[in-house]
Design a protein around this motif. Structure first.
Motif, mmCIF file in Angstrom:
data_model
loop_
_atom_site.group_PDB
_atom_site.id
_atom_site.type_symbol
_atom_site.label_atom_id
_atom_site.label_comp_id
_atom_site.label_asym_id
_atom_site.label_seq_id
_atom_site.Cartn_x
_atom_site.Cartn_y
_atom_site.Cartn_z
ATOM 1 N N THR A 39 0.817 -1.047 0.023
ATOM 2 C CA THR A 39 -0.152 0.048 -0.017
ATOM 3 C C THR A 39 0.821 1.258 0.064
ATOM 4 O O THR A 39 2.109 1.252 0.300
ATOM 5 C CB THR A 39 -0.763 0.035 1.179
ATOM 6 O OG1 THR A 39 -0.428 0.546 2.365
ATOM 7 C CG2 THR A 39 -1.723 -1.274 1.627
ATOM 8 N N TYR A 40 0.154 2.592 -0.192
ATOM 9 C CA TYR A 40 1.155 3.393 -0.451
ATOM 10 C C TYR A 40 1.453 4.203 0.978
ATOM 11 O O TYR A 40 2.352 4.994 1.161
ATOM 12 C CB TYR A 40 0.321 4.576 -1.265
ATOM 13 C CG TYR A 40 0.032 4.144 -2.414
ATOM 14 C CD1 TYR A 40 0.871 4.264 -3.355
ATOM 15 C CD2 TYR A 40 -1.512 3.897 -3.034
ATOM 16 C CE1 TYR A 40 0.614 3.929 -4.999
ATOM 17 C CE2 TYR A 40 -1.642 3.351 -4.125
ATOM 18 C CZ TYR A 40 -0.713 3.505 -5.134
ATOM 19 O OH TYR A 40 -0.897 2.966 -6.397
ATOM 20 N N SER A 51 -4.170 12.153 -0.424
ATOM 21 C CA SER A 51 -3.829 12.293 -1.742
ATOM 22 C C SER A 51 -2.619 12.967 -1.987
ATOM 23 O O SER A 51 -1.729 12.686 -2.902
ATOM 24 C CB SER A 51 -4.876 13.214 -2.502
ATOM 25 O OG SER A 51 -5.225 14.396 -2.036
ATOM 26 N N ARG A 54 0.219 10.639 -0.574
ATOM 27 C CA ARG A 54 0.671 9.584 -1.359
ATOM 28 C C ARG A 54 1.718 9.800 -2.590
ATOM 29 O O ARG A 54 2.663 9.093 -2.486
ATOM 30 C CB ARG A 54 -0.499 9.163 -2.137
ATOM 31 C CG ARG A 54 -0.555 7.965 -3.232
ATOM 32 C CD ARG A 54 -1.979 7.816 -3.830
ATOM 33 N NE ARG A 54 -1.858 7.001 -5.200
ATOM 34 C CZ ARG A 54 -1.448 6.844 -6.242
ATOM 35 N NH1 ARG A 54 -1.036 8.219 -6.638
ATOM 36 N NH2 ARG A 54 -1.497 5.983 -7.151
ATOM 37 N N GLU A 55 1.865 10.945 -2.847
ATOM 38 C CA GLU A 55 2.649 11.385 -3.865
ATOM 39 C C GLU A 55 3.977 11.434 -3.182
ATOM 40 O O GLU A 55 5.045 11.272 -3.728
ATOM 41 C CB GLU A 55 2.464 12.691 -4.570
ATOM 42 C CG GLU A 55 0.812 12.434 -5.441
ATOM 43 C CD GLU A 55 1.259 11.338 -6.549
ATOM 44 O OE1 GLU A 55 2.103 11.383 -7.123
ATOM 45 O OE2 GLU A 55 0.256 10.711 -6.653
ATOM 46 N N LEU A 58 5.424 8.085 -2.558
ATOM 47 C CA LEU A 58 5.848 7.567 -3.947
ATOM 48 C C LEU A 58 7.277 7.991 -4.236
ATOM 49 O O LEU A 58 8.335 7.305 -4.487
ATOM 50 C CB LEU A 58 4.902 7.812 -5.121
ATOM 51 C CG LEU A 58 3.533 6.688 -4.978
ATOM 52 C CD1 LEU A 58 2.879 7.236 -6.111
ATOM 53 C CD2 LEU A 58 4.317 5.362 -5.265
ATOM 54 N N THR A 74 5.477 -1.130 -6.372
ATOM 55 C CA THR A 74 4.269 -0.705 -5.575
ATOM 56 C C THR A 74 3.040 -1.237 -6.253
ATOM 57 O O THR A 74 2.549 -0.723 -7.215
ATOM 58 C CB THR A 74 4.047 0.761 -5.617
ATOM 59 O OG1 THR A 74 5.649 1.414 -5.180
ATOM 60 C CG2 THR A 74 3.332 1.397 -4.610
ATOM 61 N N LEU A 75 2.261 -1.844 -5.344
ATOM 62 C CA LEU A 75 1.072 -2.280 -5.459
ATOM 63 C C LEU A 75 -0.011 -1.284 -5.219
ATOM 64 O O LEU A 75 0.121 -0.457 -4.469
ATOM 65 C CB LEU A 75 0.850 -3.782 -4.638
ATOM 66 C CG LEU A 75 1.793 -5.001 -4.871
ATOM 67 C CD1 LEU A 75 0.898 -5.921 -4.005
ATOM 68 C CD2 LEU A 75 1.937 -5.157 -6.252
ATOM 69 N N ASP A 76 -1.059 -1.212 -6.064
ATOM 70 C CA ASP A 76 -2.206 -0.240 -6.040
ATOM 71 C C ASP A 76 -3.239 -0.398 -5.060
ATOM 72 O O ASP A 76 -4.482 -0.587 -5.408
ATOM 73 C CB ASP A 76 -2.690 0.010 -7.482
ATOM 74 C CG ASP A 76 -3.451 1.097 -7.816
ATOM 75 O OD1 ASP A 76 -3.301 2.021 -6.844
ATOM 76 O OD2 ASP A 76 -4.362 1.193 -8.830
ATOM 77 N N TYR A 77 -2.818 -0.499 -3.728
ATOM 78 C CA TYR A 77 -3.776 -0.525 -2.859
ATOM 79 C C TYR A 77 -3.625 0.673 -1.673
ATOM 80 O O TYR A 77 -2.647 1.166 -1.588
ATOM 81 C CB TYR A 77 -3.490 -2.066 -1.879
ATOM 82 C CG TYR A 77 -3.925 -3.088 -2.679
ATOM 83 C CD1 TYR A 77 -5.072 -3.538 -2.919
ATOM 84 C CD2 TYR A 77 -2.798 -3.975 -3.325
ATOM 85 C CE1 TYR A 77 -5.407 -4.576 -3.834
ATOM 86 C CE2 TYR A 77 -3.182 -4.895 -4.069
ATOM 87 C CZ TYR A 77 -4.416 -5.305 -4.284
ATOM 88 O OH TYR A 77 -4.596 -6.409 -5.282
ATOM 89 N N SER A 78 -4.702 0.683 -1.038
ATOM 90 C CA SER A 78 -4.728 2.235 -0.138
ATOM 91 C C SER A 78 -4.546 1.718 1.324
ATOM 92 O O SER A 78 -4.784 0.640 1.817
ATOM 93 C CB SER A 78 -6.148 2.730 -0.131
ATOM 94 O OG SER A 78 -6.409 3.751 0.628
ATOM 95 N N GLN A 91 -0.570 -11.730 -6.974
ATOM 96 C CA GLN A 91 0.268 -10.703 -7.489
ATOM 97 C C GLN A 91 1.655 -10.662 -7.046
ATOM 98 O O GLN A 91 2.712 -10.757 -7.839
ATOM 99 C CB GLN A 91 -0.091 -9.238 -6.935
ATOM 100 C CG GLN A 91 -1.569 -8.673 -7.800
ATOM 101 C CD GLN A 91 -1.865 -7.189 -7.281
ATOM 102 O OE1 GLN A 91 -2.475 -7.155 -6.353
ATOM 103 N NE2 GLN A 91 -1.346 -6.522 -8.142
#
Length: 230
Positions: A39-40, A51, A54-55, A58, A74-78, A91
């Motif tokens: 997750t992020y 939001s 998150r950036e 990353l 990076t997997l796309d989970y919150s 995955q």
């Protein structure tokens, strides 16, 4: 050294913090290091919107990986919403089949964070799925020889280290440069001094095994081992 090591964490920053010194050591010795952040970790800042954070996370993850010479996935989970299902494990299994790691590092299975526990479960399940024969991808089948759980003060219920890696100064310095880019590690989110804690912890563990610094892990099996090196 020809080891390929993959580290699977619940949030951006987890494996960077706990397994990062060992991953830096692997790269310095000629191996391949891969960080998988499930997750992020974007909900971990008390004053920055998810939001926006998150950036930032990353950027922090990319900076760390580039600093120590690791690859980043990076997997796309919150943050806080990592699913407890086969999709995440599949995955991770795909990554294992593609990269064929010698060592898999993840969280210990008991934690104060649900994402940590679910990432560990997905990593272990993914390792199993990657090892079994599937007719359509038989050539990609891979059994991970060694699975380790990283020492993390948030994952300590029942954790007992049995595997230690000496961390040379150059690996420590690369880790320190990379992890200082992470706001949470600097203590800017909720005040815990992560960098001080893990720097001191490596010195304590080093005292136990006759090294200046060492990183501690728990083996998923009973065996003890060391990464090959000079």
């Amino acid at each position: 050294m020809s080891n390929t090591v993959i580290a699977v964490g619940g949030h951006i920053g987890d494996m960077e913090l706990t397994a990062g010194p060992t991953l830096a050591k692997v790269v310095l010795e000629g191996g391949r290091a891969i960080i998988v952040d499930c997750t992020y970790g974007e909900r971990g800042h008390p004053t920055v919107a998810p939001s926006v954070y998150r950036e930032q996370k990353l950027h922090e993850a990319r900076f760390f990986a580039e600093t120590i010479g690791a690859e980043l996935i990076t997997l796309d989970y919150s943050d806080g919403f990592l699913p407890d299902d086969e999709a995440v494990a599949e995955q991770i299994a795909e990554i294992i089949r593609a990269t064929k790691p010698d060592v898999l590092i993840t969280h210990w299975v008991h934690s104060m964070h649900r994402d940590h526990e679910r990432a560990a479960q997905a990593a272990l399940r993914g390792a199993f799925l990657a090892s079994i024969p599937l007719e359509e991808i038989e050539a990609a089948r891979h059994s991970v020889p060694r699975i380790l759980h990283a020492e993390n003060w948030e994952d300590m219920e029942g954790f007992e280290a049995d595997t230690f890696f000496g961390i040379p100064d150059e690996a420590f310095d690369l880790w320190l440069t990379g992890i200082q880019e992470h706001a949470f590690a600097r203590g800017e989110t909720y005040g815990f001094r992560f960098i001080d804690y893990y720097s001191a912890l490596m010195q304590v563990k080093g005292c136990l095994v006759g090294e200046r610094r060492a990183a501690a892990f728990r083996s998923a099996g009973a065996e003890k081992f060391t990464l090959a090196g000079p």
